[in-house]
Design a protein around this motif. Structure first.
Motif, PDB file in Angstrom:
ATOM      1  N   ALA A 134      40.746  36.356  38.220  1.00 57.83           N
ATOM      2  CA  ALA A 134      40.967  35.066  38.866  1.00 57.83           C
ATOM      3  C   ALA A 134      40.047  34.888  40.062  1.00 57.83           C
ATOM      4  CB  ALA A 134      42.430  34.941  39.302  1.00 57.83           C
ATOM      5  N   MET A 135      39.774  35.989  40.767  1.00 59.34           N
ATOM      6  CA  MET A 135      38.832  35.919  41.885  1.00 59.34           C
ATOM      7  C   MET A 135      37.447  35.558  41.381  1.00 59.34           C
ATOM      8  SD  MET A 135      38.691  36.097  45.119  1.00 59.34           S
ATOM      9  CE  MET A 135      37.918  36.687  46.625  1.00 59.34           C
ATOM     10  N   CYS A 136      37.062  36.107  40.239  1.00 58.15           N
ATOM     11  CA  CYS A 136      35.774  35.739  39.648  1.00 58.15           C
ATOM     12  C   CYS A 136      35.728  34.244  39.367  1.00 58.15           C
ATOM     13  CB  CYS A 136      35.551  36.525  38.352  1.00 58.15           C
ATOM     14  SG  CYS A 136      35.280  38.292  38.580  1.00 58.15           S
ATOM     15  N   GLY A 137      36.795  33.706  38.812  1.00 59.07           N
ATOM     16  CA  GLY A 137      36.838  32.280  38.543  1.00 59.07           C
ATOM     17  C   GLY A 137      36.715  31.446  39.799  1.00 59.07           C
ATOM     18  N   LEU A 138      37.359  31.880  40.873  1.00 59.87           N
ATOM     19  CA  LEU A 138      37.289  31.156  42.140  1.00 59.87           C
ATOM     20  C   LEU A 138      35.871  31.141  42.686  1.00 59.87           C
ATOM     21  CD1 LEU A 138      38.602  29.762  44.598  1.00 59.87           C
ATOM     22  CD2 LEU A 138      39.119  32.044  45.504  1.00 59.87           C
ATOM     23  N   LEU A 139      35.198  32.285  42.643  1.00 57.85           N
ATOM     24  CA  LEU A 139      33.847  32.372  43.184  1.00 57.85           C
ATOM     25  C   LEU A 139      32.827  31.676  42.290  1.00 57.85           C
ATOM     26  CD1 LEU A 139      33.852  36.083  44.418  1.00 57.85           C
ATOM     27  CD2 LEU A 139      33.971  34.026  45.824  1.00 57.85           C
ATOM     28  N   TRP A 140      32.985  31.779  40.995  1.00 52.57           N
ATOM     29  CA  TRP A 140      31.998  31.227  40.072  1.00 52.57           C
ATOM     30  C   TRP A 140      32.165  29.734  39.837  1.00 52.57           C
ATOM     31  CZ3 TRP A 140      32.799  35.549  35.849  1.00 52.57           C
ATOM     32  CH2 TRP A 140      32.290  36.763  36.351  1.00 52.57           C
ATOM     33  N   GLU A 141      33.417  29.261  39.891  1.00 51.53           N
ATOM     34  CA  GLU A 141      33.694  27.883  39.487  1.00 51.53           C
ATOM     35  C   GLU A 141      34.305  27.020  40.581  1.00 51.53           C
ATOM     36  OE1 GLU A 141      36.103  28.650  36.091  1.00 51.53           O
ATOM     37  OE2 GLU A 141      34.489  29.635  34.988  1.00 51.53           O
ATOM     38  N   GLY A 142      34.587  27.627  41.732  1.00 53.76           N
ATOM     39  CA  GLY A 142      35.053  26.853  42.874  1.00 53.76           C
ATOM     40  C   GLY A 142      36.536  26.589  42.921  1.00 53.76           C
ATOM     41  N   ALA A 143      37.294  27.097  41.971  1.00 52.50           N
ATOM     42  CA  ALA A 143      38.744  26.890  41.962  1.00 52.50           C
ATOM     43  C   ALA A 143      39.404  28.032  41.212  1.00 52.50           C
ATOM     44  CB  ALA A 143      39.093  25.561  41.303  1.00 52.50           C
ATOM     45  N   LEU A 144      40.632  28.312  41.561  1.00 56.71           N
ATOM     46  CA  LEU A 144      41.370  29.339  40.845  1.00 56.71           C
ATOM     47  C   LEU A 144      41.615  28.885  39.410  1.00 56.71           C
ATOM     48  CD1 LEU A 144      43.953  30.394  43.573  1.00 56.71           C
ATOM     49  CD2 LEU A 144      42.075  31.783  42.679  1.00 56.71           C
ATOM     50  N   PRO A 145      41.417  29.756  38.441  1.00 55.19           N
ATOM     51  CA  PRO A 145      41.564  29.352  37.039  1.00 55.19           C
ATOM     52  C   PRO A 145      43.026  29.169  36.648  1.00 55.19           C
ATOM     53  CG  PRO A 145      41.130  31.702  37.186  1.00 55.19           C
ATOM     54  CD  PRO A 145      40.991  31.163  38.577  1.00 55.19           C
ATOM     55  N   ASP A 146      43.255  28.241  35.708  1.00 58.00           N
ATOM     56  CA  ASP A 146      44.600  28.120  35.156  1.00 58.00           C
ATOM     57  C   ASP A 146      44.813  29.242  34.150  1.00 58.00           C
ATOM     58  OD1 ASP A 146      43.202  27.385  32.851  1.00 58.00           O
ATOM     59  OD2 ASP A 146      43.631  25.251  33.080  1.00 58.00           O
ATOM     60  N   ALA A 206      47.316  47.425  40.165  1.00 56.77           N
ATOM     61  CA  ALA A 206      47.451  46.333  41.132  1.00 56.77           C
ATOM     62  C   ALA A 206      46.695  46.648  42.419  1.00 56.77           C
ATOM     63  CB  ALA A 206      48.930  46.074  41.431  1.00 56.77           C
ATOM     64  N   ALA A 207      46.716  47.918  42.825  1.00 61.51           N
ATOM     65  CA  ALA A 207      46.004  48.313  44.043  1.00 61.51           C
ATOM     66  C   ALA A 207      44.500  48.124  43.880  1.00 61.51           C
ATOM     67  CB  ALA A 207      46.322  49.763  44.390  1.00 61.51           C
ATOM     68  N   LEU A 208      43.952  48.500  42.722  1.00 57.87           N
ATOM     69  CA  LEU A 208      42.521  48.312  42.491  1.00 57.87           C
ATOM     70  C   LEU A 208      42.186  46.830  42.414  1.00 57.87           C
ATOM     71  CD1 LEU A 208      39.735  49.444  42.053  1.00 57.87           C
ATOM     72  CD2 LEU A 208      40.267  49.699  39.611  1.00 57.87           C
ATOM     73  N   ASP A 209      43.057  46.047  41.786  1.00 61.82           N
ATOM     74  CA  ASP A 209      42.860  44.594  41.768  1.00 61.82           C
ATOM     75  C   ASP A 209      42.743  44.047  43.189  1.00 61.82           C
ATOM     76  OD1 ASP A 209      42.486  43.141  39.395  1.00 61.82           O
ATOM     77  OD2 ASP A 209      44.556  43.441  38.793  1.00 61.82           O
ATOM     78  N   SER A 210      43.666  44.446  44.053  1.00 64.13           N
ATOM     79  CA  SER A 210      43.660  43.963  45.433  1.00 64.13           C
ATOM     80  C   SER A 210      42.373  44.354  46.146  1.00 64.13           C
ATOM     81  CB  SER A 210      44.869  44.516  46.197  1.00 64.13           C
ATOM     82  OG  SER A 210      46.072  44.009  45.666  1.00 64.13           O
ATOM     83  N   TYR A 211      41.916  45.585  45.905  1.00 67.16           N
ATOM     84  CA  TYR A 211      40.677  46.033  46.545  1.00 67.16           C
ATOM     85  C   TYR A 211      39.482  45.215  46.056  1.00 67.16           C
ATOM     86  CZ  TYR A 211      36.583  48.822  47.591  1.00 67.16           C
ATOM     87  OH  TYR A 211      35.346  49.214  48.021  1.00 67.16           O
ATOM     88  N   LEU A 212      39.361  45.042  44.743  1.00 68.58           N
ATOM     89  CA  LEU A 212      38.230  44.301  44.201  1.00 68.58           C
ATOM     90  C   LEU A 212      38.237  42.847  44.674  1.00 68.58           C
ATOM     91  CD1 LEU A 212      38.099  45.660  40.527  1.00 68.58           C
ATOM     92  CD2 LEU A 212      36.623  46.271  42.461  1.00 68.58           C
ATOM     93  N   VAL A 213      39.408  42.258  44.756  1.00 67.60           N
ATOM     94  CA  VAL A 213      39.513  40.881  45.262  1.00 67.60           C
ATOM     95  C   VAL A 213      39.051  40.819  46.715  1.00 67.60           C
ATOM     96  CG1 VAL A 213      41.166  39.095  45.932  1.00 67.60           C
ATOM     97  CG2 VAL A 213      41.298  40.122  43.660  1.00 67.60           C
ATOM     98  N   THR A 214      39.442  41.797  47.503  1.00 72.13           N
ATOM     99  CA  THR A 214      39.124  41.793  48.930  1.00 72.13           C
ATOM    100  C   THR A 214      37.623  41.911  49.180  1.00 72.13           C
ATOM    101  OG1 THR A 214      41.258  42.796  49.460  1.00 72.13           O
ATOM    102  CG2 THR A 214      39.542  42.956  51.124  1.00 72.13           C
TER     103      THR A 214
END
Length: 214
Positions: free
Chosen positions: A53-65, A172-180
């Motif tokens: 979802a973070m990738c979608g936010l950065l690439w497309e400008g909005a959080l993906p559905d 979940a912890a790795l997800d949080s790190y990658l998002v950060t």
């Protein structure tokens, strides 16, 4: 040489106070300890969304559905499989003792070609996880593990490294790190890369018959 009068502003030290880029991606407020990405507090993103979802936010400008998120998950899964299938092209790139040296060499073999921007982003992002896991396994004297495209990116990365599925809390912890760490503004390395790219310096470097990941 003209002497500076007291009324003239002092020259900035380094890049202090100098605008080097305009972006809508993120806002780093170091004095207040805030990081805003795509209009969202990083604490909220790190707690609530997966890396895809973070990738979608950065690439497309909005959080993906939900539907778009599944597409991103599938795209990254396919990208991991493709990178693994062609890892033999890396040669000695992953033999370096230092992890970052190995990753830089491995990523240098990638070639965007004529792919659309969205496809290129997916392939590059997916390949990093595969290369990192492959390097770790080689250093440990273990065989590399093929990706499982049915898993999300963080879960599969941990599985390719460890050889077994991680716990939900670890994923979940790795997800949080990658998002950060996915986006944090114009840091020193990003600024350097943009300066080098703006001069087209890389286009002057001749590499005879480079190995490329197709």
């Amino acid at each position: 040489m003209k002497e500076k009068t007291p009324s003239e502003p002092a020259a900035p030290i380094g890049l202090e106070g100098v605008v080097v880029a305009e972006t809508q991606l993120s806002l780093v407020d170091g004095q207040r300890g805030h990081l805003i990405v795509g209009g969202h507090d990083i604490e909220t993103l790190a707690r609530d969304i997966p890396f895809e979802a973070m990738c979608g936010l950065l690439w497309e400008g909005a959080l993906p559905d939900a539907a778009r998120l599944r597409t991103l998950e599938r795209g990254l899964g396919e990208g991991r499989s493709r990178a693994f299938d062609q890892r033999w092209k890396l040669g000695a790139a992953l033999e370096a003792d230092d992890a970052m040296d190995a990753l830089r060499a491995a990523m240098a073999t990638l070639h965007a070609g004529k792919n659309a921007a969205g496809e290129t982003r997916l392939r590059l992002t997916a390949a990093i996880g595969v290369f990192a896991a492959a390097w770790h396994r080689r250093q440990a004297g273990l065989p590399e593990l093929p990706p499982d495209p049915t898993l999300r990116h963080s879960a599969d990365l941990l599985r390719m490294i460890r050889g077994e599925r991680a716990t939900p809390a670890e994923e979940a912890a790795l997800d949080s790190y990658l998002v950060t760490v996915a986006e944090h503004g114009m840091n020193a390395s990003t600024f350097t890369a943009r300066v080098v790219a703006s001069t087209e310096s890389l286009s002057l470097i001749h590499i005879s018959e480079p190995t490329r990941l197709q």
